[in-house]
Design a protein around this motif. Structure first.
Motif, PDB file in Angstrom:
ATOM      1  N   ARG A 162       0.860  -1.177   0.000  1.00 40.54           N
ATOM      2  CA  ARG A 162       0.000   0.000   0.000  1.00 40.54           C
ATOM      3  C   ARG A 162       0.903   1.237   0.000  1.00 40.54           C
ATOM      4  N   GLY A 163       0.310   2.399   0.097  1.00 42.83           N
ATOM      5  CA  GLY A 163       1.105   3.619   0.185  1.00 42.83           C
ATOM      6  C   GLY A 163       2.008   3.790  -1.023  1.00 42.83           C
ATOM      7  N   VAL A 164       3.314   3.900  -0.776  1.00 43.05           N
ATOM      8  CA  VAL A 164       4.257   4.136  -1.873  1.00 43.05           C
ATOM      9  C   VAL A 164       4.484   2.907  -2.744  1.00 43.05           C
ATOM     10  N   GLN A 165       4.131   1.733  -2.265  1.00 41.71           N
ATOM     11  CA  GLN A 165       4.235   0.476  -3.019  1.00 41.71           C
ATOM     12  C   GLN A 165       5.636   0.263  -3.602  1.00 41.71           C
ATOM     13  N   LYS A 166       6.622   0.338  -2.741  1.00 40.30           N
ATOM     14  CA  LYS A 166       8.014   0.113  -3.136  1.00 40.30           C
ATOM     15  C   LYS A 166       8.450  -1.260  -2.633  1.00 40.30           C
ATOM     16  N   GLN A 167       8.398  -2.246  -3.535  1.00 42.49           N
ATOM     17  CA  GLN A 167       8.616  -3.638  -3.136  1.00 42.49           C
ATOM     18  C   GLN A 167      10.053  -3.948  -2.741  1.00 42.49           C
ATOM     19  N   ASN A 168      11.005  -3.162  -3.185  1.00 43.66           N
ATOM     20  CA  ASN A 168      12.401  -3.494  -2.923  1.00 43.66           C
ATOM     21  C   ASN A 168      13.039  -2.670  -1.814  1.00 43.66           C
ATOM     22  N   SER A 169      12.251  -1.873  -1.134  1.00 46.41           N
ATOM     23  CA  SER A 169      12.826  -1.028  -0.082  1.00 46.41           C
ATOM     24  C   SER A 169      13.108  -1.846   1.175  1.00 46.41           C
ATOM     25  N   VAL A 170      14.217  -1.532   1.810  1.00 45.55           N
ATOM     26  CA  VAL A 170      14.613  -2.178   3.062  1.00 45.55           C
ATOM     27  C   VAL A 170      14.974  -1.085   4.059  1.00 45.55           C
ATOM     28  N   THR A 171      14.470  -1.228   5.277  1.00 39.16           N
ATOM     29  CA  THR A 171      14.761  -0.258   6.327  1.00 39.16           C
ATOM     30  C   THR A 171      15.795  -0.843   7.279  1.00 39.16           C
ATOM     31  N   THR A 172      16.837  -0.063   7.584  1.00 37.35           N
ATOM     32  CA  THR A 172      17.877  -0.504   8.515  1.00 37.35           C
ATOM     33  C   THR A 172      17.903   0.422   9.718  1.00 37.35           C
ATOM     34  N   THR A 173      17.879  -0.175  10.904  1.00 42.30           N
ATOM     35  CA  THR A 173      17.988   0.586  12.149  1.00 42.30           C
ATOM     36  C   THR A 173      19.124  -0.003  12.969  1.00 42.30           C
ATOM     37  N   SER A 174      19.711   0.821  13.833  1.00 40.76           N
ATOM     38  CA  SER A 174      20.837   0.337  14.642  1.00 40.76           C
ATOM     39  C   SER A 174      20.841   1.017  15.991  1.00 40.76           C
ATOM     40  N   GLY A 175      21.488   0.365  16.936  1.00 35.30           N
ATOM     41  CA  GLY A 175      21.668   0.929  18.262  1.00 35.30           C
ATOM     42  C   GLY A 175      22.970   0.421  18.856  1.00 35.30           C
ATOM     43  N   PHE A 176      23.639   1.269  19.625  1.00 42.01           N
ATOM     44  CA  PHE A 176      24.947   0.913  20.189  1.00 42.01           C
ATOM     45  C   PHE A 176      25.037   1.421  21.625  1.00 42.01           C
ATOM     46  N   ARG A 177      25.618   0.607  22.497  1.00 43.93           N
ATOM     47  CA  ARG A 177      25.839   0.993  23.882  1.00 43.93           C
ATOM     48  C   ARG A 177      27.264   0.621  24.288  1.00 43.93           C
ATOM     49  N   GLY A 178      27.773   1.335  25.278  1.00 46.84           N
ATOM     50  CA  GLY A 178      29.071   1.001  25.861  1.00 46.84           C
ATOM     51  C   GLY A 178      30.210   1.046  24.870  1.00 46.84           C
ATOM     52  N   ALA A 179      30.963  -0.035  24.804  1.00 45.91           N
ATOM     53  CA  ALA A 179      32.167  -0.096  23.980  1.00 45.91           C
ATOM     54  C   ALA A 179      31.886   0.140  22.500  1.00 45.91           C
ATOM     55  N   PHE A 180      30.653  -0.089  22.066  1.00 46.96           N
ATOM     56  CA  PHE A 180      30.323   0.094  20.657  1.00 46.96           C
ATOM     57  C   PHE A 180      30.123   1.558  20.289  1.00 46.96           C
ATOM     58  N   LYS A 181      30.196   2.439  21.276  1.00 43.79           N
ATOM     59  CA  LYS A 181      30.216   3.866  20.969  1.00 43.79           C
ATOM     60  C   LYS A 181      31.568   4.259  20.365  1.00 43.79           C
ATOM     61  N   ASN A 182      32.585   3.415  20.625  1.00 49.74           N
ATOM     62  CA  ASN A 182      33.905   3.619  20.031  1.00 49.74           C
ATOM     63  C   ASN A 182      33.827   3.269  18.553  1.00 49.74           C
ATOM     64  N   ILE A 183      34.265   4.196  17.704  1.00 51.60           N
ATOM     65  CA  ILE A 183      34.092   4.024  16.269  1.00 51.60           C
ATOM     66  C   ILE A 183      34.815   2.801  15.733  1.00 51.60           C
ATOM     67  N   GLU A 184      35.987   2.463  16.289  1.00 48.97           N
ATOM     68  CA  GLU A 184      36.732   1.301  15.802  1.00 48.97           C
ATOM     69  C   GLU A 184      36.004   0.000  16.135  1.00 48.97           C
ATOM     70  N   THR A 185      35.472  -0.081  17.349  1.00 54.59           N
ATOM     71  CA  THR A 185      34.726  -1.275  17.751  1.00 54.59           C
ATOM     72  C   THR A 185      33.452  -1.415  16.928  1.00 54.59           C
ATOM     73  N   ARG A 186      32.779  -0.284  16.741  1.00 54.98           N
ATOM     74  CA  ARG A 186      31.559  -0.300  15.940  1.00 54.98           C
ATOM     75  C   ARG A 186      31.857  -0.731  14.514  1.00 54.98           C
ATOM     76  N   ASN A 187      32.923  -0.201  13.921  1.00 57.61           N
ATOM     77  CA  ASN A 187      33.263  -0.552  12.549  1.00 57.61           C
ATOM     78  C   ASN A 187      33.651  -2.017  12.412  1.00 57.61           C
ATOM     79  N   GLU A 188      34.286  -2.564  13.450  1.00 57.01           N
ATOM     80  CA  GLU A 188      34.617  -3.998  13.413  1.00 57.01           C
ATOM     81  C   GLU A 188      33.347  -4.834  13.332  1.00 57.01           C
ATOM     82  N   PHE A 189      32.375  -4.477  14.159  1.00 60.61           N
ATOM     83  CA  PHE A 189      31.089  -5.176  14.139  1.00 60.61           C
ATOM     84  C   PHE A 189      30.411  -5.040  12.779  1.00 60.61           C
ATOM     85  N   LEU A 190      30.340  -3.819  12.265  1.00 62.36           N
ATOM     86  CA  LEU A 190      29.677  -3.590  10.981  1.00 62.36           C
ATOM     87  C   LEU A 190      30.378  -4.310   9.844  1.00 62.36           C
ATOM     88  N   LYS A 191      31.689  -4.385   9.915  1.00 66.26           N
ATOM     89  CA  LYS A 191      32.440  -5.107   8.884  1.00 66.26           C
ATOM     90  C   LYS A 191      32.134  -6.605   8.935  1.00 66.26           C
TER      91      LYS A 191
END
Length: 198
Positions: A162-191
């Motif tokens: 319904r609505g915009v009718q975009k069949q291929n759209s994907v929504t990404t959400t994320s959250g980080f606490r503690g050590a994952f606020k560190n950009i290097e640790t976060r990037n390791e996880f994302l990689k």
């Protein structure tokens, strides 16, 4: 935590919920007594109760039931956790997968508990942003690790059908606490999960 089967939920369907589905069918201009629809109100009520069983489950107790002391302080990742939920705005499904990581601080949790926590919060009327937050906070508050990261990617039927009718759209959400606020640790996880996000 004991997870109820679909059959167990069949016994708990209320006449009120069935009546509501019957009224919806009739409100759409259909005959709720015709052969193909006679049992639909009961079936729909049973399905809805199954899909929202998370309201009667306690995610915190799932975590606490399987915490073990362990001298391990490297990243633990459980990825590609399938999830199915209902958008609270249209009550249409959204589905996808969650990736969870944590860095222990003297204790670990049984790996199967993380997908179960996802299920508890997904089996409610939800928005993806809150689902991400609920999972993150539950792990952070009850396991008390050095850090927690949650990424969810999902497709929403309310955007596809319904609505915009975009069949291929994907929504990404994320959250980080503690050590994952560190950009290097976060990037390791994302990689480490990047093959699943592209």
């Amino acid at each position: 935590m004991v997870y109820k089967s679909y059959e167990e939920f069949n016994l708990e369907v209320t006449d009120e919920v069935k009546s509501c589905f019957r009224k919806i069918i009739e409100g759409l201009g259909e005959d709720s007594l015709r052969e193909g629809l006679q049992k639909t109100p009961e079936r729909a009520a049973k399905a809805m109760m199954f899909l929202t069983q998370g309201y009667s489950q306690d995610a915190a107790s799932i975590i606490k039931s399987a915490i073990f002391k362990e001298d391990y302080n490297e990243m633990v990742i459980v990825k590609d956790i399938e999830l199915y939920s209902l958008c609270e705005h249209h009550m249409l499904p959204f589905f996808g997968k969650a990736h969870i990581a944590y860095i222990p601080d003297g204790q670990i949790v049984g790996l199967s508990k993380l997908p179960r926590v996802v299920d508890v919060f997904a089996r409610r009327l939800q928005v993806q942003e809150r689902l991400t937050h609920d999972i993150l906070e539950c792990i952070n508050e009850n396991l008390k690790p050095r850090g927690v990261a949650v990424v969810i990617e999902a497709s929403h039927m309310c955007m596809m059908m319904r609505g915009v009718q975009k069949q291929n759209s994907v929504t990404t959400t994320s959250g980080f606490r503690g050590a994952f606020k560190n950009i290097e640790t976060r990037n390791e996880f994302l990689k480490l999960i990047s093959s699943d996000l592209g």
